[in-house]
Design an enzyme around this catalytic site. Structure first.
Site: not given
Ligand SMILES: *Cc1c(COP(=O)(O)O)cnc(C)c1O
Length: 406
Positions: A63, A161, A193, A249, A293, A340, A342
């Site tokens: 992602k 979540r 998760h 994952r 700055y 800054c 850039d």
């Molecule tokens: C981003 C994400 C992961 C990967 O998480 P990491 O901490 O980068 O390994 C796995 N599952 C879900 C649902 C996520 O949103």
């Protein structure tokens, strides 16, 4: 007030140089700032993670443009390393993978009413459902496309979540059974998760895991025949073998960064991203001349400064002002003054022999280079944000794979 470590200039015969890993190659000529992405490192990291979870399949989470590393090259490198699934939050990225000819299993999970479920079903992309309305939209899309949609039901086991929480899980399971009977949906996965996987001893990790396997058992008792049960992100893949289940994952770990920086182990991972820039200007400034700055920094001695053409538009955090570490002339130094949009400035010290065009390294993985974790520590965030926020205008140069030769 100088925050710059000003070392001896060293003998003239051996001018300070950046490490041999710095490439000064034709493809970086004229570039202000760029990221080198080591696809061999991605491949290696995926292989390393597969070895840690040998009886599970591996979904490479790509992602957010593969955490800033570049979606397609990283996805292909992950597949070379043994990933059998790819995962994205947003549909558009899953579509881009499929439309580029990647045929492996794909899961995308973040939808709102009206999301292009038909586009996902017609591309054979697995979808996630946390609520009955999602299943209804998926079912309608599947009927319109004339295919059976593959769905993973998401259970909230305590992250608070996404996912169906508490008794909502039973409702989601029963709803899925009805739609399965109609032939429009097939539930192939159940998933969740973690909230605290990055704290290896945290009691919620085992509680979430127990709740997950209870929820899976309920779904199976209700007649769902799951292909994959999955809950392990990078941290769980690395430190919670009991959570590996059918599929892990990992995201951050495939980029070679650790999700558990407090654990003194790099798990054999290799950082894939190195961020470099060329000095745009080198000049002398007198002691006391405020820099950038707000004059948040002023050298205490007459000095030489270097202008680095990278700023917050490129993803260099503005709160790295006066604290971001940079390797220049083979030495660690710190950003002088404000970052800054850039550009920012380095105080290279009175003995500097730097010249415009010299390469400096913001972070990478070679010995002596600051790391993304160092940047995270300096700016009170996590390494995930440092790499993912890299600006769209920063060219990614691929090495260690077919995209970049070498
Ligand atoms: C981003 C994400 C992961 C990967 O998480 P990491 O901490 O980068 O390994 C796995 N599952 C879900 C649902 C996520 O949103």
């Amino acid at each position: 007030m100088s925050q710059i470590d000003v070392p001896d200039a060293g003998p003239a015969a051996t001018p300070a140089t950046a490490p041999a890993t710095v490439r000064d190659e034709p493809e970086t000529r004229g570039l202000t700032v760029w990221a080198e992405i080591d696809l061999a490192a991605v491949e290696h990291n995926v292989r390393t993670l597969r070895a840690l979870a040998p009886s599970s399949e591996l979904m490479a989470v790509v992602k957010a443009d593969a955490y800033g590393h570049g979606l397609l090259p990283v996805a292909r490198a992950a597949l070379r390393g043994g990933a059998t699934w790819l995962g994205t939050a947003q549909f558009a990225e899953a579509f881009a993978l499929r439309d580029a000819g990647i045929a492996t299993r794909l899961l995308t999970w973040l939808s709102v009413p009206g999301s292009d479920f038909a586009g996902a079903v017609s591309r054979d992309i697995d979808l996630s459902a946390s609520a009955p309305w999602v299943l209804d939209e998926i079912a309608a899309a599947a009927a319109a496309v004339g295919r059976t949609a593959r769905v993973h039901l998401k259970v909230d086991t305590g992250l608070g979540r996404g996912g169906a929480y508490g008794a909502d899980w039973s409702v989601l399971v029963q709803h899925a059974r009805v739609l399965e009977a109609e032939g429009v949906v097939r539930v192939v996965g159940a998933w969740t998760h973690f909230a605290h996987a990055d704290s290896p001893e945290h009691p919620t990790v085992l509680a979430q895991q127990d709740r997950f396997f209870e929820a899976v058992a309920e779904a199976e008792r209700a007649g769902l025949r799951l292909e994959v049960r999955h809950l392990a992100n990078s941290a769980a893949t690395l430190v919670h073998p009991s959570a590996h289940a059918d599929l892990v994952r990992p995201g951050i770990a495939i980029y070679g960064l650790t999700p558990v920086p407090q654990v003194d182990d790099d798990f054999g991972l290799r950082p894939a991203m190195t961020l470099r820039a060329r000095l745009a200007l080198v000049k002398a400034l007198p002691a006391g001349q405020g820099i950038s700055y707000g004059h948040a920094y002023a050298p205490t001695v007459d000095t030489v400064v270097g202008l680095v053409p990278a700023g917050y538009a490129d993803g260099v955090p503005r709160n790295a002002s006066n604290v971001g570490p940079v390797l220049a002339e083979g030495r660690r130094t710190t950003i002088a003054g404000r970052v800054c949009m850039d550009q920012f400035v380095l105080d290279l010290g009175p003995g500097s022999r730097a010249r415009a065009g010299d390469i400096v390294t913001l972070f990478g993985g070679a010995p002596g280079e600051p790391t993304a974790q160092d940047w995270a520590d300096a700016t009170d965030t996590i390494s995930y944000e440092i790499v993912t926020r890299l600006g769209a205008r920063v060219p990614r140069l691929y090495v260690g794979g077919p995209e970049g030769g070498a």
